[in-house]
Enzyme design. Structure first.
Site, PDB file in Angstrom:
ATOM      1  N   CYS A 224       0.832  -1.487  -0.122  1.00 52.44           N
ATOM      2  CA  CYS A 224       0.067  -0.038  -0.052  1.00 52.44           C
ATOM      3  C   CYS A 224       0.855   1.101   0.050  1.00 52.44           C
ATOM      4  O   CYS A 224       1.545   1.741   0.935  1.00 52.44           O
ATOM      5  CB  CYS A 224      -0.810   0.056   1.331  1.00 52.44           C
ATOM      6  SG  CYS A 224      -1.825   1.360   1.313  1.00 52.44           S
TER       7      CYS A 224
ATOM      8  N   CYS B  28      -0.295   4.199   2.336  1.00 48.82           N
ATOM      9  CA  CYS B  28      -0.221   3.769   3.661  1.00 48.82           C
ATOM     10  C   CYS B  28       1.426   4.212   4.152  1.00 48.82           C
ATOM     11  O   CYS B  28       1.579   4.579   5.238  1.00 48.82           O
ATOM     12  CB  CYS B  28      -0.571   2.320   4.115  1.00 48.82           C
ATOM     13  SG  CYS B  28      -2.090   1.672   3.264  1.00 48.82           S
ATOM     14  N   ASP B  29       2.398   3.494   3.361  1.00 52.28           N
ATOM     15  CA  ASP B  29       3.659   3.389   3.741  1.00 52.28           C
ATOM     16  C   ASP B  29       4.691   4.087   3.083  1.00 52.28           C
ATOM     17  O   ASP B  29       5.747   4.605   3.426  1.00 52.28           O
ATOM     18  CB  ASP B  29       3.992   1.766   3.760  1.00 52.28           C
ATOM     19  CG  ASP B  29       3.353   0.872   4.596  1.00 52.28           C
ATOM     20  OD1 ASP B  29       2.978   1.355   5.748  1.00 52.28           O
ATOM     21  OD2 ASP B  29       2.785  -0.065   4.030  1.00 52.28           O
TER      22      ASP B  29
END
Ligand code: NAP
Length: 311
Positions: A134, A137-138
């Site tokens: 992701c 997200c990261d």
């Protein structure tokens, strides 16, 4: 045996929430069961720019919240639980979750698909320590660092565009000599000065200490292997449909649920929509359309059942 709901929808992504909105607007007692947050795949989209009606890009989370609000506004109810099984007896489904058992004559499966893993050495070990599935997200954890993306589809290209805004450089490795992604998107990746595309290249191993530091890459047209310093590896190589709760629904060879044009499966009263369905084009707008079609068809199915006992 009496029914608890008219329709139970498994999954609160774009397909499930649209089905919920349409079902609730048809005055059907509608429950959506979701084990995570609403939104499904939309949650990982940084800038959603191809959903009709939003000429300015909208964040995926914001979009999902609007869909949820709209479904609730028309009377759909959302329950946070994990569905264990969906079993049919006579004309009623029993949906068993971790904390309850509910019945309904219609179930719409909108459970989506989960990311595939590459299964190379180091992937599992460094998952969450530089290996990610992701970008939104990261990606921010690896600002100004060199990032590797694996894959050649829409997801790999879309996410690379996002990562290119953060990384010192993004390298995409794809096993073939051309992208699978939509042409316009692939071209934007090829034109991005912060993205280097390496075709015919495979990720073979991920190394590190507490975090990813290095990868081993293989040029499959030249049969040569080399190492490269990398801070993060993002893997986007497709997905696996989430169908375990409905083992008797017919599937294609990739495991996606087969339906007719009305999203009906081989089991009367059971519908499948969105990324879990065998469909040639997985998009939010397609998922939403499928949700609307399924809710409409389900409403007609329930009308046809009326007057018959459910048992
Ligand atoms: P996808 O379209 O199935 O593409 C997967 C990519 O990963 C392919 O390029 C494939 O290579 C590669 N791959 C698969 N297994 C591999 C392996 N073991 N090792 C190395 N490479 C591997 O999956 P996706 O990109 O996740 O997209 C899924 C669906 O969501 C698609 O329908 C897509 O259109 C949709 N989507 C759309 C958007 C958008 O419209 N912006 C964004 C994201 C996703 P090959 O090409 O060689 O098979």
């Amino acid at each position: 045996m009496s029914q608890d709901r008219d329709i139970i929808i498994a999954g609160a992504g774009a397909a499930g929430l649209t089905a919920a909105q349409y079902a609730a607007r048809s005055n059907l007692n509608t429950l959506v069961i979701e084990e995570m947050a609403s939104g499904g795949q939309a949650l990982i989209i940084d800038r959603l720019e191809n959903y009709p009606g939003f000429p300015e890009p909208i964040n995926g989370y914001e979009f999902a919240m609007k869909m949820e609000t709209q479904a609730k506004k028309f009377g759909a109810e959302l329950k946070n639980a994990s569905i264990q099984s969906v079993k049919k007896q006579n004309n009623l489904f029993t949906v068993s979750t971790n904390d309850s058992q509910l019945t309904s004559p219609v179930v719409i499966v909108a459970t989506g698909a989960k990311h595939k893993t590459l299964d190379v050495p180091g992937e599992k070990e460094f998952s969450g320590k530089g290996v990610s599935y992701c970008a939104t997200c990261d990606g921010p954890f690896f600002k100004n660092k060199k990032m590797l993306v694996v894959g050649g589809g829409d997801a790999a290209c879309d996410e690379s565009m996002f990562l290119a805004k953060l990384a010192s450089k993004v390298i995409i490795v794809h096993r073939r000599d051309r992208f699978r992604a939509q042409k316009a998107l692939a071209q934007r990746v090829l034109d991005n000065p912060n993205i280097e595309v390496r075709f015919n290249t495979e990720l073979k191993q991920i190394y590190g200490d507490t975090q990813v530091t290095e990868v081993e890459l293989f040029r499959n047209d030249k049969e040569s292997t080399y190492k490269e310093d990398i801070a993060a590896v993002f893997i986007f190589i497709g997905s696996i449909p989430q169908t375990a709760m409905v083992p008797d629904a017919s599937r294609n060879k990739e495991g996606y649920i087969i339906t007719d044009n009305e999203m009906a499966t081989n089991i009367p009263g059971l519908y499948a929509v969105g990324d879990v369905r065998a469909t040639p084009f997985r998009q939010l707008v397609v998922a939403a359309s499928e949700g609307a079609i399924a809710a409409h068809a389900a409403s007609q199915y329930i009308d046809a059942l009326k007057g018959q006992a459910y048992v």
